[in-house]
Design an enzyme around this catalytic site. Sequence first.
Site, PDB file in Angstrom:
ATOM      1  N   MET A 174     -11.110  45.790  18.947  1.00 36.46           N
ATOM      2  CA  MET A 174     -12.442  45.317  17.889  1.00 36.46           C
ATOM      3  C   MET A 174     -11.551  44.014  16.810  1.00 36.46           C
ATOM      4  O   MET A 174     -10.600  44.684  16.388  1.00 36.46           O
ATOM      5  CB  MET A 174     -13.110  46.202  17.130  1.00 36.46           C
ATOM      6  CG  MET A 174     -14.348  45.666  16.462  1.00 36.46           C
ATOM      7  SD  MET A 174     -15.504  46.981  15.731  1.00 36.46           S
ATOM      8  CE  MET A 174     -14.388  47.996  14.640  1.00 36.46           C
ATOM      9  N   ILE A 191       0.929  35.153  17.959  1.00 37.33           N
ATOM     10  CA  ILE A 191       0.245  34.954  16.525  1.00 37.33           C
ATOM     11  C   ILE A 191      -1.172  35.913  16.726  1.00 37.33           C
ATOM     12  O   ILE A 191      -1.486  36.235  17.943  1.00 37.33           O
ATOM     13  CB  ILE A 191       0.019  33.687  16.151  1.00 37.33           C
ATOM     14  CG1 ILE A 191      -0.978  32.896  17.209  1.00 37.33           C
ATOM     15  CG2 ILE A 191       1.485  32.562  16.077  1.00 37.33           C
ATOM     16  CD1 ILE A 191      -1.437  31.659  16.820  1.00 37.33           C
ATOM     17  N   THR A 192      -1.392  35.939  15.483  1.00 38.02           N
ATOM     18  CA  THR A 192      -2.708  36.714  15.604  1.00 38.02           C
ATOM     19  C   THR A 192      -3.559  35.730  14.370  1.00 38.02           C
ATOM     20  O   THR A 192      -3.004  35.115  13.586  1.00 38.02           O
ATOM     21  CB  THR A 192      -2.701  38.009  14.918  1.00 38.02           C
ATOM     22  OG1 THR A 192      -2.044  37.934  13.699  1.00 38.02           O
ATOM     23  CG2 THR A 192      -1.982  39.033  15.956  1.00 38.02           C
ATOM     24  N   ILE A 195       4.621  48.669  16.075  1.00 35.60           N
ATOM     25  CA  ILE A 195       6.011  48.633  15.914  1.00 35.60           C
ATOM     26  C   ILE A 195       6.238  48.174  14.627  1.00 35.60           C
ATOM     27  O   ILE A 195       5.527  47.505  13.755  1.00 35.60           O
ATOM     28  CB  ILE A 195       6.502  47.639  16.620  1.00 35.60           C
ATOM     29  CG1 ILE A 195       6.190  48.013  18.321  1.00 35.60           C
ATOM     30  CG2 ILE A 195       8.284  47.433  16.709  1.00 35.60           C
ATOM     31  CD1 ILE A 195       6.638  49.124  18.802  1.00 35.60           C
ATOM     32  N   TYR A 209      -7.032  37.593  20.926  1.00 34.60           N
ATOM     33  CA  TYR A 209      -5.626  38.264  20.980  1.00 34.60           C
ATOM     34  C   TYR A 209      -5.700  39.264  22.346  1.00 34.60           C
ATOM     35  O   TYR A 209      -4.590  39.044  23.086  1.00 34.60           O
ATOM     36  CB  TYR A 209      -5.317  39.081  19.801  1.00 34.60           C
ATOM     37  CG  TYR A 209      -3.770  39.716  19.670  1.00 34.60           C
ATOM     38  CD1 TYR A 209      -2.618  38.819  19.614  1.00 34.60           C
ATOM     39  CD2 TYR A 209      -3.672  41.056  20.120  1.00 34.60           C
ATOM     40  CE1 TYR A 209      -1.297  39.549  19.724  1.00 34.60           C
ATOM     41  CE2 TYR A 209      -2.208  41.659  20.246  1.00 34.60           C
ATOM     42  CZ  TYR A 209      -1.194  40.932  19.785  1.00 34.60           C
ATOM     43  OH  TYR A 209       0.026  41.296  19.982  1.00 34.60           O
ATOM     44  N   ASN A 245       8.228  36.200  24.117  1.00 34.53           N
ATOM     45  CA  ASN A 245       7.746  37.074  23.100  1.00 34.53           C
ATOM     46  C   ASN A 245       7.034  36.655  22.091  1.00 34.53           C
ATOM     47  O   ASN A 245       6.401  37.272  21.294  1.00 34.53           O
ATOM     48  CB  ASN A 245       9.207  37.384  22.341  1.00 34.53           C
ATOM     49  CG  ASN A 245       8.947  38.173  21.168  1.00 34.53           C
ATOM     50  OD1 ASN A 245       8.354  39.340  21.136  1.00 34.53           O
ATOM     51  ND2 ASN A 245       9.304  37.664  20.324  1.00 34.53           N
ATOM     52  N   GLY A 265      11.161  39.923  13.596  1.00 31.35           N
ATOM     53  CA  GLY A 265      10.524  40.939  14.460  1.00 31.35           C
ATOM     54  C   GLY A 265      11.082  41.481  15.497  1.00 31.35           C
ATOM     55  O   GLY A 265      12.320  41.619  15.761  1.00 31.35           O
ATOM     56  N   GLY A 325       3.129  49.295  21.282  1.00 31.26           N
ATOM     57  CA  GLY A 325       2.178  49.546  20.341  1.00 31.26           C
ATOM     58  C   GLY A 325       2.413  49.201  19.193  1.00 31.26           C
ATOM     59  O   GLY A 325       2.906  48.143  18.797  1.00 31.26           O
ATOM     60  N   GLN A 364     -10.298  41.503  17.829  1.00 32.33           N
ATOM     61  CA  GLN A 364      -8.972  40.770  18.262  1.00 32.33           C
ATOM     62  C   GLN A 364      -9.545  40.313  19.914  1.00 32.33           C
ATOM     63  O   GLN A 364      -8.637  40.422  20.718  1.00 32.33           O
ATOM     64  CB  GLN A 364      -7.893  41.802  18.458  1.00 32.33           C
ATOM     65  CG  GLN A 364      -7.290  41.804  16.974  1.00 32.33           C
ATOM     66  CD  GLN A 364      -5.797  42.391  17.296  1.00 32.33           C
ATOM     67  OE1 GLN A 364      -5.485  43.352  18.011  1.00 32.33           O
ATOM     68  NE2 GLN A 364      -4.884  41.992  16.448  1.00 32.33           N
TER      69      GLN A 364
END
Length: 241
Positions: A142, A85-86, A180, A147, A82, A13, A178, A144
């Site tokens: 919302m 995770i989500t 990507i 995160y 860098n 990524g 934003g 998250q």
Amino acid sequence: MARVAVVTGGTRGIGEAISKALKAAGYKVAASYAGNDEAAAKFKAETGIAVYKWDVSDYDACVEGLKKVEAELGPVDVLVNNAGITKDGMFHKMTKEQWYAVINTNLNSLFNMTRPLWEGMRARKFGRVICISSVNGQKGQMGQVNYSSAKAGDIGFVKALAQEGARAGITVNAICPGYIATDMVKAIDPAVIEKSILPHIPVGRLGEPEEIARAVVFLASDDAGFITGSTLSANGGQYMI
């Protein structure tokens, strides 16, 4: 002598693009990763960049990993935090496991990675710490809460630590991407991207990982020595502050 840069989450990524760009700019690069051995092996074979496996949420693992990097490549001059995770979910359904996993990887990792390198940077009177935050750390999102909290914390980390590093020749900055065009984002239903995401991005497209990488290369350079404690928004105009 080439400076040494470490990029966490550096084999896929945005991290992959950052690692490649730093190498092209003349740095000796170490890319860390957490779990995808196949992707890391492919990345190493294609780029020749050294890869190292450890969990950035584990302080002792970071200490040992960084010791190995410095033994093999030399003192670390540039750190790109860098890795992230989500684990999304509405707050009323969010588990403590979802909360702590994201906070530990996306926020506590900044301490785990930066603290072992900080005294060396201070002693050498040079350092670059660049933290990849997120537009959702600036505006919230919302589903998250975990995160967005972590990514907002990244920005606070940068603003405070920059003040401590300034007289020692160390700059500390954040970049807030934003949407990507990574594999993760491109896996979203194209109809959702077209109808629900792109209309909120004034430039009318997703960003490219290489655009974030070029920003990192600049902030790592001597040319950026007067920029510290800053947050660079790279979101196509989606959120302006």
